[in-house]
Design a protein around this motif. Sequence first.
Motif, PDB file in Angstrom:
ATOM      1  N   GLU A  49       0.835  -1.201   0.000  1.00  0.00           N
ATOM      2  CA  GLU A  49       0.000   0.000   0.000  1.00  0.00           C
ATOM      3  C   GLU A  49       0.872   1.253   0.000  1.00  0.00           C
ATOM      4  O   GLU A  49       1.765   1.405   0.819  1.00  0.00           O
ATOM      5  CB  GLU A  49      -0.915   0.016   1.229  1.00  0.00           C
ATOM      6  N   GLY A  50       0.615   2.148  -0.944  1.00  0.00           N
ATOM      7  CA  GLY A  50       1.329   3.417  -1.001  1.00  0.00           C
ATOM      8  C   GLY A  50       2.761   3.317  -1.471  1.00  0.00           C
ATOM      9  O   GLY A  50       3.548   4.264  -1.313  1.00  0.00           O
ATOM     10  N   VAL A  51       3.135   2.193  -2.084  1.00  0.00           N
ATOM     11  CA  VAL A  51       4.515   1.998  -2.517  1.00  0.00           C
ATOM     12  C   VAL A  51       4.756   2.656  -3.877  1.00  0.00           C
ATOM     13  O   VAL A  51       3.853   2.739  -4.715  1.00  0.00           O
ATOM     14  CB  VAL A  51       4.842   0.487  -2.575  1.00  0.00           C
ATOM     15  N   ASP A  52       5.970   3.166  -4.083  1.00  0.00           N
ATOM     16  CA  ASP A  52       6.350   3.754  -5.366  1.00  0.00           C
ATOM     17  C   ASP A  52       7.116   2.759  -6.238  1.00  0.00           C
ATOM     18  O   ASP A  52       7.072   2.850  -7.463  1.00  0.00           O
ATOM     19  CB  ASP A  52       7.223   4.997  -5.143  1.00  0.00           C
ATOM     20  N   ALA A  53       7.826   1.850  -5.598  1.00  0.00           N
ATOM     21  CA  ALA A  53       8.604   0.849  -6.337  1.00  0.00           C
ATOM     22  C   ALA A  53       8.796  -0.377  -5.466  1.00  0.00           C
ATOM     23  O   ALA A  53       8.720  -0.305  -4.237  1.00  0.00           O
ATOM     24  CB  ALA A  53       9.959   1.409  -6.771  1.00  0.00           C
ATOM     25  N   VAL A  54       9.059  -1.508  -6.130  1.00  0.00           N
ATOM     26  CA  VAL A  54       9.351  -2.766  -5.443  1.00  0.00           C
ATOM     27  C   VAL A  54      10.621  -3.338  -6.055  1.00  0.00           C
ATOM     28  O   VAL A  54      10.725  -3.453  -7.282  1.00  0.00           O
ATOM     29  CB  VAL A  54       8.212  -3.794  -5.619  1.00  0.00           C
ATOM     30  N   ILE A  55      11.583  -3.667  -5.226  1.00  0.00           N
ATOM     31  CA  ILE A  55      12.782  -4.357  -5.703  1.00  0.00           C
ATOM     32  C   ILE A  55      12.668  -5.807  -5.259  1.00  0.00           C
ATOM     33  O   ILE A  55      12.688  -6.109  -4.066  1.00  0.00           O
ATOM     34  CB  ILE A  55      14.070  -3.710  -5.175  1.00  0.00           C
ATOM     35  N   VAL A  88       8.236  -2.325 -10.629  1.00  0.00           N
ATOM     36  CA  VAL A  88       8.860  -3.529 -10.086  1.00  0.00           C
ATOM     37  C   VAL A  88      10.235  -3.713 -10.729  1.00  0.00           C
ATOM     38  O   VAL A  88      10.346  -3.778 -11.963  1.00  0.00           O
ATOM     39  CB  VAL A  88       7.999  -4.781 -10.340  1.00  0.00           C
ATOM     40  N   VAL A  89      11.268  -3.798  -9.907  1.00  0.00           N
ATOM     41  CA  VAL A  89      12.639  -4.022 -10.374  1.00  0.00           C
ATOM     42  C   VAL A  89      13.087  -5.373  -9.838  1.00  0.00           C
ATOM     43  O   VAL A  89      12.980  -5.639  -8.639  1.00  0.00           O
ATOM     44  CB  VAL A  89      13.586  -2.911  -9.881  1.00  0.00           C
ATOM     45  N   SER A  90      13.589  -6.239 -10.722  1.00  0.00           N
ATOM     46  CA  SER A  90      13.929  -7.600 -10.307  1.00  0.00           C
ATOM     47  C   SER A  90      15.344  -7.966 -10.745  1.00  0.00           C
ATOM     48  O   SER A  90      15.792  -7.584 -11.828  1.00  0.00           O
ATOM     49  CB  SER A  90      12.929  -8.587 -10.909  1.00  0.00           C
ATOM     50  N   ILE A  91      16.024  -8.723  -9.906  1.00  0.00           N
ATOM     51  CA  ILE A  91      17.374  -9.189 -10.209  1.00  0.00           C
ATOM     52  C   ILE A  91      17.312 -10.540 -10.921  1.00  0.00           C
ATOM     53  O   ILE A  91      16.502 -11.399 -10.570  1.00  0.00           O
ATOM     54  CB  ILE A  91      18.221  -9.293  -8.915  1.00  0.00           C
ATOM     55  N   SER A  92      18.145 -10.706 -11.935  1.00  0.00           N
ATOM     56  CA  SER A  92      18.243 -11.973 -12.642  1.00  0.00           C
ATOM     57  C   SER A  92      19.716 -12.261 -12.920  1.00  0.00           C
ATOM     58  O   SER A  92      20.596 -11.591 -12.364  1.00  0.00           O
ATOM     59  CB  SER A  92      17.421 -11.936 -13.939  1.00  0.00           C
ATOM     60  N   VAL A 119       2.595  -4.489 -15.869  1.00  0.00           N
ATOM     61  CA  VAL A 119       2.977  -3.502 -14.860  1.00  0.00           C
ATOM     62  C   VAL A 119       4.326  -2.920 -15.283  1.00  0.00           C
ATOM     63  O   VAL A 119       5.073  -3.558 -16.032  1.00  0.00           O
ATOM     64  CB  VAL A 119       3.097  -4.130 -13.442  1.00  0.00           C
ATOM     65  N   PRO A 120       4.666  -1.707 -14.834  1.00  0.00           N
ATOM     66  CA  PRO A 120       6.013  -1.191 -15.118  1.00  0.00           C
ATOM     67  C   PRO A 120       7.054  -2.097 -14.452  1.00  0.00           C
ATOM     68  O   PRO A 120       7.007  -2.300 -13.234  1.00  0.00           O
ATOM     69  CB  PRO A 120       6.001   0.203 -14.480  1.00  0.00           C
ATOM     70  N   ALA A 121       7.947  -2.656 -15.231  1.00  0.00           N
ATOM     71  CA  ALA A 121       8.892  -3.629 -14.677  1.00  0.00           C
ATOM     72  C   ALA A 121      10.243  -3.532 -15.365  1.00  0.00           C
ATOM     73  O   ALA A 121      10.321  -3.349 -16.583  1.00  0.00           O
ATOM     74  CB  ALA A 121       8.339  -5.048 -14.808  1.00  0.00           C
ATOM     75  N   THR A 122      11.294  -3.674 -14.581  1.00  0.00           N
ATOM     76  CA  THR A 122      12.668  -3.682 -15.088  1.00  0.00           C
ATOM     77  C   THR A 122      13.382  -4.913 -14.553  1.00  0.00           C
ATOM     78  O   THR A 122      13.346  -5.177 -13.350  1.00  0.00           O
ATOM     79  CB  THR A 122      13.431  -2.423 -14.641  1.00  0.00           C
ATOM     80  N   VAL A 123      14.028  -5.654 -15.435  1.00  0.00           N
ATOM     81  CA  VAL A 123      14.844  -6.802 -15.038  1.00  0.00           C
ATOM     82  C   VAL A 123      16.314  -6.457 -15.252  1.00  0.00           C
ATOM     83  O   VAL A 123      16.701  -6.011 -16.336  1.00  0.00           O
ATOM     84  CB  VAL A 123      14.477  -8.060 -15.840  1.00  0.00           C
ATOM     85  N   LEU A 124      17.105  -6.631 -14.217  1.00  0.00           N
ATOM     86  CA  LEU A 124      18.547  -6.403 -14.291  1.00  0.00           C
ATOM     87  C   LEU A 124      19.252  -7.743 -14.135  1.00  0.00           C
ATOM     88  O   LEU A 124      19.154  -8.384 -13.093  1.00  0.00           O
ATOM     89  CB  LEU A 124      18.999  -5.451 -13.182  1.00  0.00           C
ATOM     90  N   ARG A 125      19.965  -8.150 -15.183  1.00  0.00           N
ATOM     91  CA  ARG A 125      20.765  -9.372 -15.099  1.00  0.00           C
ATOM     92  C   ARG A 125      22.193  -9.027 -14.694  1.00  0.00           C
ATOM     93  O   ARG A 125      22.798  -8.111 -15.242  1.00  0.00           O
ATOM     94  CB  ARG A 125      20.796 -10.097 -16.443  1.00  0.00           C
ATOM     95  N   ALA A 126      22.718  -9.792 -13.731  1.00  0.00           N
ATOM     96  CA  ALA A 126      24.091  -9.607 -13.270  1.00  0.00           C
ATOM     97  C   ALA A 126      24.821 -10.941 -13.341  1.00  0.00           C
ATOM     98  O   ALA A 126      24.202 -12.003 -13.336  1.00  0.00           O
ATOM     99  CB  ALA A 126      24.108  -9.082 -11.833  1.00  0.00           C
ATOM    100  N   THR A 127      26.130 -10.887 -13.412  1.00  0.00           N
ATOM    101  CA  THR A 127      26.927 -12.113 -13.349  1.00  0.00           C
ATOM    102  C   THR A 127      26.992 -12.581 -11.893  1.00  0.00           C
ATOM    103  O   THR A 127      26.407 -11.976 -10.992  1.00  0.00           O
ATOM    104  CB  THR A 127      28.340 -11.881 -13.895  1.00  0.00           C
ATOM    105  N   GLN A 128      27.705 -13.659 -11.639  1.00  0.00           N
ATOM    106  CA  GLN A 128      27.780 -14.243 -10.299  1.00  0.00           C
ATOM    107  C   GLN A 128      28.496 -13.294  -9.338  1.00  0.00           C
ATOM    108  O   GLN A 128      29.439 -12.599  -9.721  1.00  0.00           O
ATOM    109  CB  GLN A 128      28.521 -15.584 -10.351  1.00  0.00           C
ATOM    110  N   PHE A 129      28.058 -13.288  -8.093  1.00  0.00           N
ATOM    111  CA  PHE A 129      28.708 -12.456  -7.093  1.00  0.00           C
ATOM    112  C   PHE A 129      30.085 -13.032  -6.742  1.00  0.00           C
ATOM    113  O   PHE A 129      30.366 -14.215  -6.941  1.00  0.00           O
ATOM    114  CB  PHE A 129      27.853 -12.371  -5.827  1.00  0.00           C
TER     115      PHE A 129
END
Length: 260
Positions: A49-55, A88-92, A119-129
């Motif tokens: 509720e009332g959120v601007d973004a979700v990671i 919505v921003v998600s890690i991949s 929904v507005p959504a962004t996926v960010l792919r990263a290599t292994q930590f």
Amino acid sequence: MRIVVTGGSGDLGGRVVRQISARGHEAVAASRRTGVNLATGDGLDCVLEGVDAVIHSASSQTKPQSVDVAGARRICEALRRIGSPAHVVSISIVGSDLIPYAYYRAKVDSERVLEEADVPATVLRATQFHSLAAFFGTAGRVGPLTFSIGNMRIQPVDIDWVAQRLTDHATGPAPSGYRRATDIAGPTAYSADQMAEILATHDGRKPPRVVRVPALLPVMRGFAKGGILPGPGAEIGGQSFEDWLRGQPTPMPRRFHSPT
């Protein structure tokens, strides 16, 4: 901005929470510890509720379909249910669509959920930590030998930089629909020989001899063919593996601590 971080009690999520707070925004850590369960959906409507973004940084190595995939679906369903336009921003993972490994497949499934969710959504792919790269480099060691899948290389990335880039996307302009952000990776790709030597030097040991295991199975072939390496358009940055390693214990523990 009010930004909810799933997996906010984990290593990556905790760093994202600190990034958001440091920039003057309100960070809300959402996890089972705070009464939010992505596997069941409990607590989602209330926290969103009332959120601007979700990671969406919550993840499970053992139950990725319940947390990574179903979690993304439940987030989107909850946002639509409460009429929220939140981004919505998600890690991949870089190369997750190239390697038939169950956890990687779940990441692709999660991306697809967001792409189809309207929904507005962004996926960010990263290599292994860096921590996973170190685990790869230590887990395969047996006495004076270490084992590599063919000529596999790994280009690990700094987890703090990943947290920064996730926060950049969440606090920046939201897309009108779904988008894949530019992949990100660390500054250097390492062969098994190089990784073994770096870790041995850190531990004060003699570097082991590398034995290359034939890449017989599809998953092994994916790793051996460079499936987890970034493409030419990837954004390169963050702390190097060597700099990260200087801050780690000696000898390096031979276990993997999941960042989620």
